[in-house]
Design an enzyme around this catalytic site. Structure first.
Site, PDB file in Angstrom:
ATOM      1  N   ARG A 142       4.279   8.011 -14.068  1.00 13.85           N
ATOM      2  CA  ARG A 142       4.227   6.547 -14.105  1.00 13.85           C
ATOM      3  C   ARG A 142       3.694   6.044 -15.438  1.00 13.85           C
ATOM      4  O   ARG A 142       3.688   4.847 -15.683  1.00 13.85           O
ATOM      5  CB  ARG A 142       3.307   6.040 -13.003  1.00 13.85           C
ATOM      6  CG  ARG A 142       4.018   5.805 -11.693  1.00 13.85           C
ATOM      7  CD  ARG A 142       2.954   5.415 -10.710  1.00 13.85           C
ATOM      8  NE  ARG A 142       3.409   4.610  -9.642  1.00 13.85           N
ATOM      9  CZ  ARG A 142       3.788   5.098  -8.455  1.00 13.85           C
ATOM     10  NH1 ARG A 142       3.849   6.394  -8.263  1.00 13.85           N
ATOM     11  NH2 ARG A 142       4.124   4.289  -7.492  1.00 13.85           N
ATOM     12  N   ARG A 163       8.856  -3.034   5.062  1.00 15.70           N
ATOM     13  CA  ARG A 163       8.807  -1.571   5.300  1.00 15.70           C
ATOM     14  C   ARG A 163       7.813  -1.241   6.410  1.00 15.70           C
ATOM     15  O   ARG A 163       6.743  -1.819   6.507  1.00 15.70           O
ATOM     16  CB  ARG A 163       8.375  -0.847   4.023  1.00 15.70           C
ATOM     17  CG  ARG A 163       8.151   0.647   4.283  1.00 15.70           C
ATOM     18  CD  ARG A 163       8.031   1.467   3.040  1.00 15.70           C
ATOM     19  NE  ARG A 163       7.102   0.937   2.061  1.00 15.70           N
ATOM     20  CZ  ARG A 163       7.030   1.378   0.806  1.00 15.70           C
ATOM     21  NH1 ARG A 163       7.825   2.336   0.394  1.00 15.70           N
ATOM     22  NH2 ARG A 163       6.163   0.845  -0.033  1.00 15.70           N
ATOM     23  N   ARG A 200       1.326  -4.657  -7.501  1.00 15.74           N
ATOM     24  CA  ARG A 200       1.935  -3.350  -7.843  1.00 15.74           C
ATOM     25  C   ARG A 200       3.123  -3.550  -8.786  1.00 15.74           C
ATOM     26  O   ARG A 200       3.335  -2.765  -9.696  1.00 15.74           O
ATOM     27  CB  ARG A 200       2.375  -2.626  -6.568  1.00 15.74           C
ATOM     28  CG  ARG A 200       1.194  -2.043  -5.787  1.00 15.74           C
ATOM     29  CD  ARG A 200       1.560  -1.749  -4.357  1.00 15.74           C
ATOM     30  NE  ARG A 200       2.581  -0.742  -4.203  1.00 15.74           N
ATOM     31  CZ  ARG A 200       3.385  -0.648  -3.131  1.00 15.74           C
ATOM     32  NH1 ARG A 200       3.282  -1.508  -2.144  1.00 15.74           N
ATOM     33  NH2 ARG A 200       4.273   0.312  -3.060  1.00 15.74           N
ATOM     34  N   LYS A 235      13.146   5.014  -4.196  1.00 15.44           N
ATOM     35  CA  LYS A 235      12.993   6.384  -4.708  1.00 15.44           C
ATOM     36  C   LYS A 235      12.733   7.363  -3.567  1.00 15.44           C
ATOM     37  O   LYS A 235      13.346   8.426  -3.476  1.00 15.44           O
ATOM     38  CB  LYS A 235      11.815   6.458  -5.705  1.00 15.44           C
ATOM     39  CG  LYS A 235      11.874   5.461  -6.838  1.00 15.44           C
ATOM     40  CD  LYS A 235      10.656   5.536  -7.739  1.00 15.44           C
ATOM     41  CE  LYS A 235       9.324   5.219  -7.101  1.00 15.44           C
ATOM     42  NZ  LYS A 235       9.165   3.802  -6.660  1.00 15.44           N
ATOM     43  N   ARG A 285       2.132  -0.098   5.604  1.00 17.74           N
ATOM     44  CA  ARG A 285       1.205   0.442   4.600  1.00 17.74           C
ATOM     45  C   ARG A 285       0.275  -0.670   4.133  1.00 17.74           C
ATOM     46  O   ARG A 285       0.738  -1.786   3.896  1.00 17.74           O
ATOM     47  CB  ARG A 285       2.001   0.975   3.400  1.00 17.74           C
ATOM     48  CG  ARG A 285       2.280   2.447   3.463  1.00 17.74           C
ATOM     49  CD  ARG A 285       3.227   2.930   2.390  1.00 17.74           C
ATOM     50  NE  ARG A 285       2.901   2.559   1.025  1.00 17.74           N
ATOM     51  CZ  ARG A 285       3.582   2.992  -0.048  1.00 17.74           C
ATOM     52  NH1 ARG A 285       4.609   3.821   0.116  1.00 17.74           N
ATOM     53  NH2 ARG A 285       3.254   2.624  -1.255  1.00 17.74           N
TER      54      ARG A 285
HETATM   55  P1  AP5 Z   1      11.249   3.362  -0.387  1.00 13.48           P
HETATM   56  O1  AP5 Z   1      12.310   4.384  -0.472  1.00 13.48           O
HETATM   57  O2  AP5 Z   1      10.044   3.651   0.438  1.00 13.48           O
HETATM   58  O3  AP5 Z   1      10.869   2.871  -1.862  1.00 13.48           O
HETATM   59  P2  AP5 Z   1      10.009   3.585  -2.997  1.00 13.48           P
HETATM   60  O4  AP5 Z   1      10.684   3.337  -4.307  1.00 13.48           O
HETATM   61  O5  AP5 Z   1       9.725   5.002  -2.631  1.00 13.48           O
HETATM   62  O6  AP5 Z   1       8.746   2.650  -2.925  1.00 13.48           O
HETATM   63  P3  AP5 Z   1       7.176   2.949  -2.834  1.00 13.48           P
HETATM   64  O7  AP5 Z   1       6.541   1.609  -2.529  1.00 13.48           O
HETATM   65  O8  AP5 Z   1       6.841   4.065  -1.905  1.00 13.48           O
HETATM   66  O9  AP5 Z   1       6.875   3.340  -4.273  1.00 13.48           O
HETATM   67  P4  AP5 Z   1       5.585   3.197  -5.017  1.00 13.48           P
HETATM   68  O10 AP5 Z   1       6.008   3.829  -6.253  1.00 13.48           O
HETATM   69  O11 AP5 Z   1       4.946   1.889  -5.195  1.00 13.48           O
HETATM   70  O12 AP5 Z   1       4.516   3.841  -4.018  1.00 13.48           O
HETATM   71  P5  AP5 Z   1       3.949   5.302  -3.934  1.00 13.48           P
HETATM   72  O13 AP5 Z   1       3.859   5.650  -2.528  1.00 13.48           O
HETATM   73  O14 AP5 Z   1       4.668   6.188  -4.883  1.00 13.48           O
HETATM   74  O15 AP5 Z   1      11.940   1.998   0.141  1.00 13.48           O
HETATM   75  C1  AP5 Z   1      11.170   0.816   0.347  1.00 13.48           C
HETATM   76  C2  AP5 Z   1      11.705   0.065   1.586  1.00 13.48           C
HETATM   77  O16 AP5 Z   1      13.055  -0.344   1.332  1.00 13.48           O
HETATM   78  C3  AP5 Z   1      11.764   0.926   2.845  1.00 13.48           C
HETATM   79  O17 AP5 Z   1      11.489   0.102   3.935  1.00 13.48           O
HETATM   80  C4  AP5 Z   1      13.223   1.412   2.908  1.00 13.48           C
HETATM   81  O18 AP5 Z   1      13.647   1.644   4.245  1.00 13.48           O
HETATM   82  C5  AP5 Z   1      13.964   0.237   2.274  1.00 13.48           C
HETATM   83  N1  AP5 Z   1      15.130   0.662   1.501  1.00 13.48           N
HETATM   84  C6  AP5 Z   1      15.247   1.763   0.702  1.00 13.48           C
HETATM   85  N2  AP5 Z   1      16.458   1.792   0.125  1.00 13.48           N
HETATM   86  C7  AP5 Z   1      17.118   0.687   0.537  1.00 13.48           C
HETATM   87  C8  AP5 Z   1      18.413   0.159   0.276  1.00 13.48           C
HETATM   88  N3  AP5 Z   1      19.266   0.760  -0.556  1.00 13.48           N
HETATM   89  N4  AP5 Z   1      18.750  -1.009   0.860  1.00 13.48           N
HETATM   90  C9  AP5 Z   1      17.895  -1.659   1.705  1.00 13.48           C
HETATM   91  N5  AP5 Z   1      16.642  -1.199   2.002  1.00 13.48           N
HETATM   92  C10 AP5 Z   1      16.264  -0.039   1.414  1.00 13.48           C
HETATM   93  O19 AP5 Z   1       2.498   5.088  -4.553  1.00 13.48           O
HETATM   94  C11 AP5 Z   1       1.499   4.367  -3.874  1.00 13.48           C
HETATM   95  C12 AP5 Z   1       0.258   4.264  -4.745  1.00 13.48           C
HETATM   96  O20 AP5 Z   1      -0.219   5.592  -5.063  1.00 13.48           O
HETATM   97  C13 AP5 Z   1       0.456   3.605  -6.110  1.00 13.48           C
HETATM   98  O21 AP5 Z   1       0.376   2.186  -6.038  1.00 13.48           O
HETATM   99  C14 AP5 Z   1      -0.693   4.211  -6.912  1.00 13.48           C
HETATM  100  O22 AP5 Z   1      -1.914   3.618  -6.580  1.00 13.48           O
HETATM  101  C15 AP5 Z   1      -0.726   5.652  -6.396  1.00 13.48           C
HETATM  102  N6  AP5 Z   1       0.118   6.567  -7.198  1.00 13.48           N
HETATM  103  C16 AP5 Z   1       1.182   7.299  -6.740  1.00 13.48           C
HETATM  104  N7  AP5 Z   1       1.708   8.028  -7.743  1.00 13.48           N
HETATM  105  C17 AP5 Z   1       0.963   7.746  -8.851  1.00 13.48           C
HETATM  106  C18 AP5 Z   1       1.035   8.192 -10.210  1.00 13.48           C
HETATM  107  N8  AP5 Z   1       1.976   9.061 -10.643  1.00 13.48           N
HETATM  108  N9  AP5 Z   1       0.116   7.696 -11.081  1.00 13.48           N
HETATM  109  C19 AP5 Z   1      -0.857   6.830 -10.681  1.00 13.48           C
HETATM  110  N10 AP5 Z   1      -0.963   6.375  -9.410  1.00 13.48           N
HETATM  111  C20 AP5 Z   1      -0.057   6.836  -8.503  1.00 13.48           C
END
Ligand code: AP5
Length: 211
Positions: free
Chosen positions: A89, A125, A169, A14, A158
């Site tokens: 979420r 990552r 997660r 995403k 991270r």
């Molecule tokens: P990346 O693009 O970083 O993936 P992502 O879907 O953004 O994954 P995240 O882990 O950041 O999402 P998340 O939802 O768990 O974490 P967030 O930071 O929002 O890609 C991942 C890896 O794959 C990278 O290395 C990239 O280079 C690689 N990649 C990407 N596309 C690729 C492809 N096509 N092919 C190959 N490789 C690829 O949230 C963190 C924490 O914050 C949560 O756990 C929670 O505690 C809190 N939080 C955040 N938002 C909320 C909410 N709305 N409600 C409650 N808690 C929340």
């Protein structure tokens, strides 16, 4: 506001895709994960409250998240095109957006990736400590090992990308996501995409959907 929300498991890509779309200048991108990590880095109260949940791979309570996103969107002009990455979420978060006519969701895009690939993506990552740019040791490697292509900052893992927290997660995601999909599907706002393709192919697909 024209709001699209990116739904999908941790590691489904995403953030990678939303950042690229925002670089076209056509979209404002809000990542709630990045906003929370910035708040932690700046020592803000919201960051202190969120950190314990994030470190355990749990969701931060809805009340905190809804206030955070409502505040951010209150500064955005009514005609902006917005991508929300990682919000909503839960159904409560989706309902909070839809309650306000200004922030109603236009489209929800679900990124589908098999679970085995998700773990590979998360554990490999690396992010820039300075600017937050995301890389992958195998799939999106930096030009120079351990160094950010954009700002030359150091690349780190991270804390919540360790295998044990990443697995938790995914469990947390699976406990909420079907309800969210039903919520948007019943409003005819859901589009699912195959996000297990190359980064560029997914970007092309998203531009066809959104532009
Ligand atoms: P990346 O693009 O970083 O993936 P992502 O879907 O953004 O994954 P995240 O882990 O950041 O999402 P998340 O939802 O768990 O974490 P967030 O930071 O929002 O890609 C991942 C890896 O794959 C990278 O290395 C990239 O280079 C690689 N990649 C990407 N596309 C690729 C492809 N096509 N092919 C190959 N490789 C690829 O949230 C963190 C924490 O914050 C949560 O756990 C929670 O505690 C809190 N939080 C955040 N938002 C909320 C909410 N709305 N409600 C409650 N808690 C929340």
């Amino acid at each position: 506001m024209n709001i699209s929300v990116f739904l999908g498991a941790p590691g489904s890509g995403k953030g990678t895709q939303a950042k690229r779309l925002s670089e076209t200048g056509s979209f404002k991108h809000f990542s709630t994960g990045d906003m929370l990590r910035a708040a932690i880095g700046e020592g803000k109260l919201v960051g202190k409250k969120a950190k314990e949940y994030m470190d355990r791979g749990e969701l931060v309570p809805d009340s905190i998240m809804i206030e955070l996103i409502e505040e951010a969107l209150s500064h955005i002009s009514a005609d902006a095109r917005v991508i929300l990455d990682g919000f909503p979420r839960t159904v409560a978060q989706a309902e909070a957006l839809d309650r306000n006519p200004r922030t109603q969701v236009k489209l929800a895009i679900q990124f589908n990736v098999p679970e085995k690939k998700l773990i590979e993506r998360l554990t490999g990552r690396r992010i820039c400590k300075n600017c937050g740019e995301s890389f992958h040791l195998l799939f999106v490697p930096p030009k120079q090992s351990g160094v950010c292509d954009k700002c030359a900052g150091p690349l780190i893992q991270r804390p919540d990308d360790s295998e044990s927290v990443a697995l938790h997660r995914l469990e947390v995601f699976n406990s909420q996501n079907q309800k969210l999909l039903s919520y948007f599907s019943s409003a005819s706002k859901l589009q699912e995409i195959n996000a297990a393709q190359e980064v560029e192919s997914i970007q092309t697909l998203l531009r066809q959907i959104l532009c």
